[in-house]
Design an enzyme around this catalytic site. Structure first.
Site, PDB file in Angstrom:
ATOM      1  CB  CYS A   1      -0.940   0.009   1.205  1.00  0.00           C
ATOM      2  SG  CYS A   1      -0.091   0.004   2.796  1.00  0.00           S
TER       3      CYS A   1
ATOM      4  CB  SER B   1       7.906   1.473   6.970  1.00  0.00           C
ATOM      5  OG  SER B   1       8.374   0.227   6.511  1.00  0.00           O
TER       6      SER B   1
ATOM      7  NE  ARG C   1       8.343   0.382   1.193  1.00  0.00           N
ATOM      8  CZ  ARG C   1       9.193   1.394   1.202  1.00  0.00           C
ATOM      9  NH1 ARG C   1       9.994   1.577   0.167  1.00  0.00           N
ATOM     10  NH2 ARG C   1       9.252   2.212   2.231  1.00  0.00           N
TER      11      ARG C   1
ATOM     12  CG  MET D   1      -4.162  -3.348   6.550  1.00  0.00           C
ATOM     13  SD  MET D   1      -2.668  -2.394   6.774  1.00  0.00           S
ATOM     14  CE  MET D   1      -2.152  -2.152   5.082  1.00  0.00           C
TER      15      MET D   1
ATOM     16  CB  THR E   1       5.651  -6.067  12.586  1.00  0.00           C
ATOM     17  OG1 THR E   1       4.227  -5.894  12.612  1.00  0.00           O
ATOM     18  CG2 THR E   1       6.237  -5.526  13.872  1.00  0.00           C
TER      19      THR E   1
END
EC number: 1.2.1.70
Length: 430
Positions: A51, A110, A53, A194, A116
């Site tokens: 989402c 990130s 990169r 996610m 994680t």
């Protein structure tokens, strides 16, 4: 051989750009790697698409030609011009590329520093590439070191303490906006990591969670793991109007929620679209919905970065050390065959000279073994300091010159197979 990485992330690209660049399923990733590996200057490739990169990793013989091939592929895939993509992208090669890869694996690059999920996403991308024959030893070596580096960063710093992710940041944002969310009803759409993380965070806050996915069995599995309800995806039009909280993270190519599905409700609604491409396409203001996309979470992300700044500094020291170690190790892979060949040639010379001495009657034949051993020991003693200097990889430029020079002197191609020679090899002896 060179490493090349082209990177698009929250740092250099808007959500709209990342949506166009995203490889939303394995089929798209495989097609991309197929195209790249068909290029004669690219030997291995790997595609990472999340989402936040899109990263393309290559092993290539010509950085410029490979770069042109990468941008041609991305232009065709996204509908954006190669020039625009080139202006926007971060491009890394060789040492810069490995440093970037290690930083990504360690979650230093990130949006949520220390999150994680990225290590697992990288492992999945690498596995897909390996399983389909698009990467092998070269990218495999880099990935192996990347995961070692990430493990040390996690163990030696507190960068991943109280693990965070986009999902946890979204839950934190809804608590900030709506206050106490205990007892509220939430709908989570999607079946990936996610969604699982979101469900767990919501359940921990006392939220009544319902899970929905196109594949009902996947939704059931998540619901069982997170103590949540499950609902058929066919009921999405009703479900989105019955819950105060909505979190979506699907791999759909097109929006799954649009204006025509939304109805007025008597309660406040907070919606979080964590997907790329976006799952929700509506006029949020018209429906009085507080709608957040991935990039809207940057405020909390910035706070996260500030809190972890000292840990990040220490992490970069670790990353730098692993980068140096990686390239030193690569050099040894090229140097050791040369050293082996040098000792094998010495062994052959010792054997030939011993046989000549015996055949000419200078020494009795019963002394042949001792003569050969003594001759080779003398050559080994002479060659040892040269071998040790060759193993010294502290100066990469010097090592490159050594490899080229020794290959020329011994008429050997780098990495050639010496296994056919049956003579004894003593790499460390004096």
């Amino acid at each position: 051989m060179h490493y090349l990485i082209v990177s698009f992330s929250h740092k250099n690209s808007t959500l709209a750009i990342r949506e166009k660049l995203a490889f939303v399923d394995e089929t798209a990733q495989i097609r991309a790697m197929e195209t790249l590996n068909a290029n004669p200057c690219i030997s291995e490739s790997m595609v990472l698409s999340t989402c936040n990169r899109v990263e393309i990793v290559c092993s290539c013989s010509d950085v410029q030609a490979a770069s042109d091939a990468l941008f041609a592929l991305l232009a065709g895939h996204s509908g954006l011009s190669a020039h625009e993509l080139h202006e926007r992208a971060d491009i890394f090669d060789d040492e810069g590329g490995i440093h970037h890869l290690f930083s990504v694996a360690s979650s230093l690059d990130s949006m949520v520093v220390g999150e994680t999920q990225i290590a697992g996403q990288l492992k999945d991308a690498h596995k897909l590439s390996v399983d389909n024959g698009f990467s092998a030893q070269k990218i495999g070596r880099a990935m192996s070191y990347a995961f070692k580096c990430a493990a040390e960063v996690r163990n030696a710093t507190n960068i991943s303490s109280k693990p965070v992710s986009i999902a946890s940041v979204a839950v934190a944002k809804v608590k900030e906006s709506a206050g106490d969310i205990s007892g509220k009803k939430a709908l989570v759409i999607g079946s990936g990591e996610m969604s699982v993380i979101t469900c767990k965070h919501l359940s921990a806050q006392g939220v009544d969670v319902t899970v929905m996915n196109r594949t009902f069995e996947k939704a059931e599995a998540i619901a069982a793991e997170c103590n949540a309800r499950v609902r058929s995806f066919e009921e999405i039009s009703h479900a989105i109007n019955e819950n105060e909280l909505l979190f979506t993270a699907t791999g759909s190519l097109a929006p799954i929620i649009t204006d025509d599905m939304i109805k007025p409700v008597p309660f406040d609604r907070y919606w979080f679209d964590m997907a790329v491409p976006r799952d929700i396409e509506c006029d949020a203001a018209l429906w009085s919905i507080a709608l957040f996309y991935v990039d809207d979470l940057k405020e909390i992300v910035s706070e996260n970065i500030a809190l972890r700044e000292d840990e990040a500094k220490l992490s970069y020291v670790i990353i730098r050390r692993h980068v140096v170690g990686f390239f030193e190790w690569l050099k040894t892979l090229s140097i050791e065959p040369l050293i082996k060949n040098m000792y094998l040639k010495a062994s052959n010379a010792a054997q030939q000279e011993s046989m000549r001495v015996i055949e000419n009657g200078y020494i009795p034949k019963e002394y042949e073994y001792a003569l050969q051993k003594a001759t080779f020991q003398a050559l080994k003693r002479f060659l040892h300091p040269f071998a040790e200097r060759m193993r010294d990889g502290s100066d990469p430029m010097r090592v490159d010159t050594l490899i080229e020079s020794m290959s020329f002197l011994m008429n050997q191609e780098e990495g050639s197979d010496l296994s056919q020679n049956s003579c004894t090899y003593y790499p460390k002896g004096k």
